[in-house]
Design a protein around this motif. Sequence first.
Motif, PDB file in Angstrom:
ATOM      1  N   ILE A 272      30.291  43.102  43.431  1.00 39.46           N
ATOM      2  CA  ILE A 272      29.394  43.113  42.282  1.00 39.46           C
ATOM      3  C   ILE A 272      28.761  41.741  42.134  1.00 39.46           C
ATOM      4  O   ILE A 272      29.465  40.728  42.129  1.00 39.46           O
TER       5      ILE A 272
ATOM      6  N   GLU B  68      25.999  40.324  37.235  1.00 39.36           N
ATOM      7  CA  GLU B  68      26.183  41.659  36.664  1.00 39.36           C
ATOM      8  C   GLU B  68      27.635  41.956  36.322  1.00 39.36           C
ATOM      9  O   GLU B  68      27.918  42.841  35.518  1.00 39.36           O
ATOM     10  N   ALA B  69      28.561  41.246  36.938  1.00 34.72           N
ATOM     11  CA  ALA B  69      29.979  41.516  36.716  1.00 34.72           C
ATOM     12  C   ALA B  69      30.407  41.039  35.339  1.00 34.72           C
ATOM     13  O   ALA B  69      29.857  40.086  34.785  1.00 34.72           O
TER      14      ALA B  69
ATOM     15  N   ASP C 206      32.571  45.897  37.485  1.00 40.51           N
ATOM     16  CA  ASP C 206      31.640  46.584  36.596  1.00 40.51           C
ATOM     17  C   ASP C 206      32.408  47.246  35.456  1.00 40.51           C
ATOM     18  O   ASP C 206      33.528  47.722  35.609  1.00 40.51           O
TER      19      ASP C 206
ATOM     20  N   GLY D 255      35.044  51.888  35.145  1.00 39.65           N
ATOM     21  CA  GLY D 255      34.512  50.918  36.094  1.00 39.65           C
ATOM     22  C   GLY D 255      35.595  50.096  36.744  1.00 39.65           C
ATOM     23  O   GLY D 255      36.752  50.061  36.292  1.00 39.65           O
TER      24      GLY D 255
END
Length: 217
Positions: A3, A7-8, A92, A107
């Motif tokens: 990821i 975005e993580a 995520d 996630g």
Amino acid sequence: MLIPMSEARVAVIVDLVDSKRVTNRREVQREILAAFSVVDGHVNTDDPLRATVGDEFQAVYPTVAVALEATLLARLVLPEGIDCRFGLGRGDVVDVGDSVGGVIQDGSGWWLAREAINEAHRREDARTPSLRGWFRADGDDAGLEALVNAYLLSRDHIVGAMTARARRLTVGTMLGRLQGELAKEEGITQSAVSQALRRSGGGSLSAAIDELRRLAL
């Protein structure tokens, strides 16, 4: 799949240490939530610490550095005699629906957080009884895992050896309070506050958080 760092997020699962030995579970729950409200008021959280089922709590933080600061502060603000362990998972975190208790999430961050808290429990029961936290990262990120877990091993050893006063002084320092103010509350001199922070490692813990804030983890 790795990821992207931008975005993580970091999912955190918290559980109560030795919860079966707690005699007044309702009162302890109230004290834990009051302590965690201090954390939520100080750090940048995507989802604040909240009770889930049994003796567990959960939260979501935007970065590893913020999650480490939050979990350190959480341990330090807990009342004397109450302790928690933490599983941190970077991956995520996806909203998949709603329930009476709030948003339902899924996630890799949550799967890894569960792996991490199980590993923390295993290591605590084995060779590192002072350990209270572990970290897992999505994808091929063994280097990050090793660095964070090395920090957690050292941090938890220091916190575990602290007196109640040393914890209070460290919390005050992390919250930006002046040593003179802390000294007045404790009924000691400002010099004694400074010495206590040095001896206990509280000053080093606070300085380490300042360094972590400089990193985009």
